[in-house]
Design an enzyme around this catalytic site. Structure first.
Site, PDB file in Angstrom:
ATOM      1  N   GLY A  50       0.765  -1.254   0.000  1.00 28.03           N
ATOM      2  CA  GLY A  50       0.000   0.000   0.000  1.00 28.03           C
ATOM      3  C   GLY A  50       0.788   1.292   0.000  1.00 28.03           C
ATOM      4  O   GLY A  50       0.324   2.300  -0.529  1.00 28.03           O
ATOM      5  N   GLU A 104       4.266   3.965   6.356  1.00 27.74           N
ATOM      6  CA  GLU A 104       3.053   3.158   6.241  1.00 27.74           C
ATOM      7  C   GLU A 104       1.951   3.975   5.552  1.00 27.74           C
ATOM      8  O   GLU A 104       1.919   5.210   5.681  1.00 27.74           O
ATOM      9  CB  GLU A 104       2.647   2.715   7.665  1.00 27.74           C
ATOM     10  CG  GLU A 104       1.377   1.925   7.797  1.00 27.74           C
ATOM     11  CD  GLU A 104       1.379   0.561   7.115  1.00 27.74           C
ATOM     12  OE1 GLU A 104       1.629   0.546   5.900  1.00 27.74           O
ATOM     13  OE2 GLU A 104       1.097  -0.448   7.772  1.00 27.74           O
ATOM     14  N   ASP A 105       1.087   3.286   4.827  1.00 23.33           N
ATOM     15  CA  ASP A 105      -0.004   4.008   4.155  1.00 23.33           C
ATOM     16  C   ASP A 105      -1.098   4.411   5.138  1.00 23.33           C
ATOM     17  O   ASP A 105      -1.560   5.546   5.156  1.00 23.33           O
ATOM     18  CB  ASP A 105      -0.586   3.154   3.005  1.00 23.33           C
ATOM     19  CG  ASP A 105      -0.930   1.728   3.441  1.00 23.33           C
ATOM     20  OD1 ASP A 105      -0.752   1.391   4.625  1.00 23.33           O
ATOM     21  OD2 ASP A 105      -1.374   0.949   2.581  1.00 23.33           O
ATOM     22  N   ASP A 108      -4.821   1.309  10.884  1.00 27.78           N
ATOM     23  CA  ASP A 108      -6.224   1.029  11.163  1.00 27.78           C
ATOM     24  C   ASP A 108      -6.325   0.478  12.596  1.00 27.78           C
ATOM     25  O   ASP A 108      -6.446   1.248  13.546  1.00 27.78           O
ATOM     26  CB  ASP A 108      -6.716   0.034  10.105  1.00 27.78           C
ATOM     27  CG  ASP A 108      -8.192  -0.285  10.212  1.00 27.78           C
ATOM     28  OD1 ASP A 108      -8.937   0.510  10.800  1.00 27.78           O
ATOM     29  OD2 ASP A 108      -8.612  -1.341   9.709  1.00 27.78           O
ATOM     30  N   LYS A 136      -6.541   5.943  11.579  1.00 26.27           N
ATOM     31  CA  LYS A 136      -7.925   5.882  12.064  1.00 26.27           C
ATOM     32  C   LYS A 136      -7.887   5.782  13.589  1.00 26.27           C
ATOM     33  O   LYS A 136      -7.967   4.683  14.150  1.00 26.27           O
ATOM     34  CB  LYS A 136      -8.628   4.652  11.484  1.00 26.27           C
ATOM     35  CG  LYS A 136      -8.747   4.642   9.961  1.00 26.27           C
ATOM     36  CD  LYS A 136      -9.491   3.390   9.494  1.00 26.27           C
ATOM     37  CE  LYS A 136      -9.390   3.159   8.011  1.00 26.27           C
ATOM     38  NZ  LYS A 136      -9.910   1.853   7.585  1.00 26.27           N
ATOM     39  N   ASP A 164      -5.663  -0.378  -1.845  1.00 27.79           N
ATOM     40  CA  ASP A 164      -6.429  -1.206  -2.780  1.00 27.79           C
ATOM     41  C   ASP A 164      -7.732  -1.745  -2.209  1.00 27.79           C
ATOM     42  O   ASP A 164      -7.960  -1.724  -1.003  1.00 27.79           O
ATOM     43  CB  ASP A 164      -5.585  -2.420  -3.198  1.00 27.79           C
ATOM     44  CG  ASP A 164      -5.492  -3.447  -2.074  1.00 27.79           C
ATOM     45  OD1 ASP A 164      -5.252  -3.047  -0.920  1.00 27.79           O
ATOM     46  OD2 ASP A 164      -5.700  -4.647  -2.351  1.00 27.79           O
TER      47      ASP A 164
HETATM   48  P1  5GP Z   1      -3.968  -2.567  10.664  1.00 30.91           P
HETATM   49  O1  5GP Z   1      -3.074  -3.697  11.045  1.00 30.91           O
HETATM   50  O2  5GP Z   1      -3.518  -1.214  11.211  1.00 30.91           O
HETATM   51  O3  5GP Z   1      -5.396  -2.852  11.032  1.00 30.91           O
HETATM   52  O4  5GP Z   1      -4.003  -2.489   9.105  1.00 30.91           O
HETATM   53  C1  5GP Z   1      -2.921  -2.078   8.400  1.00 30.91           C
HETATM   54  C2  5GP Z   1      -3.004  -2.398   6.935  1.00 30.91           C
HETATM   55  O5  5GP Z   1      -4.325  -2.726   6.506  1.00 30.91           O
HETATM   56  C3  5GP Z   1      -2.616  -1.173   6.149  1.00 30.91           C
HETATM   57  O6  5GP Z   1      -1.247  -1.177   5.910  1.00 30.91           O
HETATM   58  C4  5GP Z   1      -3.413  -1.340   4.880  1.00 30.91           C
HETATM   59  O7  5GP Z   1      -2.691  -2.122   3.968  1.00 30.91           O
HETATM   60  C5  5GP Z   1      -4.643  -2.088   5.303  1.00 30.91           C
HETATM   61  N1  5GP Z   1      -5.764  -1.149   5.539  1.00 30.91           N
HETATM   62  C6  5GP Z   1      -6.205  -0.651   6.710  1.00 30.91           C
HETATM   63  N2  5GP Z   1      -7.241   0.183   6.546  1.00 30.91           N
HETATM   64  C7  5GP Z   1      -7.468   0.219   5.212  1.00 30.91           C
HETATM   65  C8  5GP Z   1      -8.405   0.933   4.389  1.00 30.91           C
HETATM   66  O8  5GP Z   1      -9.260   1.716   4.831  1.00 30.91           O
HETATM   67  N3  5GP Z   1      -8.299   0.723   3.052  1.00 30.91           N
HETATM   68  C9  5GP Z   1      -7.384  -0.125   2.498  1.00 30.91           C
HETATM   69  N4  5GP Z   1      -7.415  -0.242   1.169  1.00 30.91           N
HETATM   70  N5  5GP Z   1      -6.500  -0.810   3.231  1.00 30.91           N
HETATM   71  C10 5GP Z   1      -6.526  -0.626   4.574  1.00 30.91           C
END
Ligand code: 5GP
Length: 180
Positions: A50, A104-105, A108, A136, A164
């Site tokens: 991402g 990081e993109d 979440d 978030k 994506d």
């Molecule tokens: P986490 O472990 O913080 O829940 O998620 C991290 C990864 O999930 C991010 O690096 C990203 O690739 C993906 N991700 C989290 N939220 C989103 C979102 O709203 N849209 C997309 N496309 N990917 C997300």
């Protein structure tokens, strides 16, 4: 384009290309200020897939010396964070005594970045910081300390600018939010 559709889901423009550029300028200013006087090696580690567009745009606004590394982590399937952590591509270099800035993109739940930070810390770097384009906070409740945040967003699913939906939509030059 104000509206895009992928897999029968409708997304509306949320952060425009121009707004992204403003966010990048703000982040670059902060990152440049933080690392300008660091004498040891700095390594920017981009988390694939991402963050590849964000990384490419951000590094061209940075004016200190650094190396670039990529790691690949799988944690998300469809529109859900799985909580699983699989390192598909690991760091290829020694990072002991070096300053690591993780790119990081989006943060979440924060689980991916939390586990990766732990892995990096095991390798005894001089410092570890995180720069995320989006965050978030209502989902991760600030359990993760993100040193540089581009923009905080509500807990909706977003695509575009590298992010994506099942492999698609990474090429959109704005960020789009799922319509509910
Ligand atoms: P986490 O472990 O913080 O829940 O998620 C991290 C990864 O999930 C991010 O690096 C990203 O690739 C993906 N991700 C989290 N939220 C989103 C979102 O709203 N849209 C997309 N496309 N990917 C997300």
């Amino acid at each position: 384009m104000e509206i895009v559709t992928y897999f029968d889901k409708v997304f509306s423009l949320f952060i425009s290309k121009d707004e992204i550029n403003e966010i990048l300028n703000k982040l670059a200013l902060e990152v440049n200020k933080t690392y300008q006087d660091v004498n040891e090696d700095v390594i920017l580690v981009s988390i694939l897939d991402g963050s590849f567009i964000f990384m490419a745009d951000l590094v061209r606004k940075l004016d200190f010396e650094f190396d670039i590394e990529f790691v690949k982590i799988r944690s998300y399937e469809g529109m859900e964070s799985t909580g699983d952590f699989e390192l598909l591509l690991n760091l290829q270099i020694e990072i002991e005594g070096k300053h690591i800035l993780i790119i990081e993109d989006i943060v979440d739940t924060g689980l991916t970045i939390e586990k990766f930070i732990d892995k990096v810390k095991e390798m005894n770097p001089a410092s570890v910081k995180v720069c995320s384009l989006l965050s978030k906070p209502e989902v991760h409740n600030d359990i993760i300390n993100i040193d540089f945040v581009g923009r905080e967003i509500p807990p909706a699913f977003v695509i575009g600018y590298g992010l994506d939906i099942d492999g698609k939509a990474r090429n959109l030059d704005g960020i789009y939010q799922l319509e509910i």
